[in-house]
Design an enzyme around this catalytic site. Structure first.
Site, PDB file in Angstrom:
ATOM      1  N   SER A  84       0.663  -1.167   0.038  1.00  0.00           N
ATOM      2  CA  SER A  84       0.072   0.127  -0.090  1.00  0.00           C
ATOM      3  C   SER A  84       0.929   1.236  -0.149  1.00  0.00           C
ATOM      4  O   SER A  84       0.327   2.389  -0.032  1.00  0.00           O
ATOM      5  CB  SER A  84      -0.863  -0.125   1.088  1.00  0.00           C
ATOM      6  OG  SER A  84      -2.033  -0.932   1.123  1.00  0.00           O
ATOM      7  N   LYS A  87      -0.001   3.415  -2.758  1.00  0.00           N
ATOM      8  CA  LYS A  87      -1.083   4.493  -2.799  1.00  0.00           C
ATOM      9  C   LYS A  87      -0.712   5.849  -2.861  1.00  0.00           C
ATOM     10  O   LYS A  87      -1.284   6.651  -3.229  1.00  0.00           O
ATOM     11  CB  LYS A  87      -1.917   4.193  -1.442  1.00  0.00           C
ATOM     12  CG  LYS A  87      -2.665   2.888  -1.536  1.00  0.00           C
ATOM     13  CD  LYS A  87      -3.740   2.832  -0.287  1.00  0.00           C
ATOM     14  CE  LYS A  87      -4.600   1.661  -0.344  1.00  0.00           C
ATOM     15  NZ  LYS A  87      -3.937   0.318  -0.303  1.00  0.00           N
ATOM     16  N   GLU A 290       0.025   9.743   5.651  1.00  0.00           N
ATOM     17  CA  GLU A 290      -0.388  10.019   6.756  1.00  0.00           C
ATOM     18  C   GLU A 290       0.410  10.886   7.817  1.00  0.00           C
ATOM     19  O   GLU A 290       1.534  10.568   7.697  1.00  0.00           O
ATOM     20  CB  GLU A 290      -1.037   8.863   7.608  1.00  0.00           C
ATOM     21  CG  GLU A 290      -2.012   7.981   6.881  1.00  0.00           C
ATOM     22  CD  GLU A 290      -1.869   6.314   7.163  1.00  0.00           C
ATOM     23  OE1 GLU A 290      -1.217   5.991   7.928  1.00  0.00           O
ATOM     24  OE2 GLU A 290      -2.564   5.673   6.146  1.00  0.00           O
ATOM     25  N   SER A 336       1.697  -3.610   2.606  1.00  0.00           N
ATOM     26  CA  SER A 336       1.742  -5.132   2.691  1.00  0.00           C
ATOM     27  C   SER A 336       1.283  -5.894   1.727  1.00  0.00           C
ATOM     28  O   SER A 336       0.490  -5.459   1.080  1.00  0.00           O
ATOM     29  CB  SER A 336       1.273  -5.742   4.033  1.00  0.00           C
ATOM     30  OG  SER A 336       1.652  -5.155   5.068  1.00  0.00           O
TER      31      SER A 336
END
Length: 382
Positions: A84, A87, A290, A336
């Site tokens: 990920s 992303k 994040e 992952s």
């Protein structure tokens, strides 16, 4: 951008350091060794690549094996599945499309995919999809779903809340976001990433679609003792499909830390992914990355990357004025697949970034603790 030579378990630096700017190469290696070797032993990791940037200098460390079957060692050309962390590239491509005027984050998905018009998902915006706040899309697509373009799945989806009220980490959410970006650009998603993003960041050994010539460099992941590569599902190229090296991923991190050196359009695109939109506990959710106010406690990072944050919905509060961080900020992202585990962390104000790649999907808390330990020791010696 630093040019990295091929090596195994070694450190490579560029640009001269100021007298007290950062630890010397031997000190950096000692810091990484002290963290990674016990990590590998505890979690039976076949191989690990660590990339570190300190004050504009880069260091790459390789440990263990890319393939246990033939004892092939990890080296600077070894390709890892980054899960990920992919992303963040989807977010950057969307931000690039926005800078070019190809899409707006307030657009609805039905604008680009007419089959979704009038459905519940069309009440969400692209921003909601890109920040996991569309209203409760789940972590994964159903196992039985086989459609490569699952319009029926999205049309049938029933929200658990209004857009912008809950944050639920989701491949279907981010996958649709990336797919809308590709439609807005009128490009195939994989070719857009490979032809627009990778060259902009100097990533010469990174792929969405691994060509035959690069297959020998592709590490095997390990799951229950078996050598594996991920299998495709809808929008997997967007949500977890990038294969790259530690050196290339560090180049992407360096560009995020100092975007001033990029082409003006790409600089604005990267900076767009640093804008915070929703507060979720101590974490601020932007596009892809994040964020946490720095200095950041280890427990804060563990909470933000916990099983609860991955699997469960959490209340989200829209920031009244979305903006770039006002103070020192730690950015991070986990990734992952069935056989690989990745973690990326960087603090622009400290001029430190860390990439951890392994060919086994080991627990996320262990990755966070390892990267945090390296960060703490590097910053303590500056």
């Amino acid at each position: 951008m630093t040019t990295l030579r091929r090596c195994t378990t070694s450190v490579l630096l560029s640009l001269p350091l100021a007298a007290s700017a950062a630890p010397d190469p031997a000190a950096i290696r000692a810091i990484v060794d002290a963290t990674v070797r016990p990590l590998m032993a505890e979690h039976d990791l076949p191989g690990v690549a660590v990339a570190v940037t300190v004050d504009g200098q880069s260091a790459i460390f390789n440990y263990g094996l890319a393939s246990r079957a033939d004892n092939k060692p990890i080296d600077n050309r070894t390709l890892f599945e980054i899960g990920s962390v992919s992303k963040t590239f989807a977010a950057t491509l969307a931000s690039y499309a926005q800078v070019q005027g190809k899409l707006a984050l307030d657009d609805r998905p039905g604008k680009y995919w007419p089959a979704l018009k009038g459905s519940a998902i069309d009440k969400a915006t692209l921003l909601h999809l890109g920040t996991y706040t569309a209203g409760g899309l789940p972590l994964q697509f159903p196992d039985e779903l086989t459609e490569p373009l699952p319009a029926r799945y999205y049309r049938a989806w029933k929200p658990a809340g209004a857009p912008g009220t809950i944050r639920e980490y989701s491949n279907p959410s981010l996958g649709l976001f990336g797919h809308m970006t590709a439609r807005a650009l009128k490009r195939d998603y994989g070719s857009a990433v490979e032809s627009i993003l990778f060259p902009a960041f100097g990533m010469q050994h990174s792929y969405v679609n691994v060509p035959a010539a690069a297959r020998p460099d592709y590490a095997w992941g390990y799951l229950d003792g078996k050598a594996v590569h991920f299998t495709d599902e809808p929008f997997s190229a967007i949500t977890y499909g990038i294969r790259t090296t530690a050196a290339d991923l560090l180049r992407f991190v360096q560009a995020n830390m100092t975007p001033q050196g990029l082409d003006p359009t790409m600089r604005r695109a990267v900076e767009g992914t640093h804008v915070g939109y929703f507060k979720v506990g101590d974490m601020v959710q932007g596009l892809g990355w994040e964020q946490y106010a720095y200095p950041t406690k280890l427990q804060t990072l563990l909470d933000g990357n916990s099983e609860s944050m991955i699997w469960e919905p959490h209340p989200a509060t829209r920031l009244q004025t979305p903006a770039l961080p006002a103070g020192p900020t730690l950015f991070n992202k986990t990734g992952s697949t069935g056989g690989f585990g990745a973690y990326v962390l960087f603090v622009p104000e400290q001029k430190v970034g860390i990439v951890l790649l392994a060919n086994r999907n080991y627990p996320i808390p262990a990755r966070v603790k390892a990267a945090y330990a390296i960060l703490e020791r590097l910053t303590a010696q500056k």
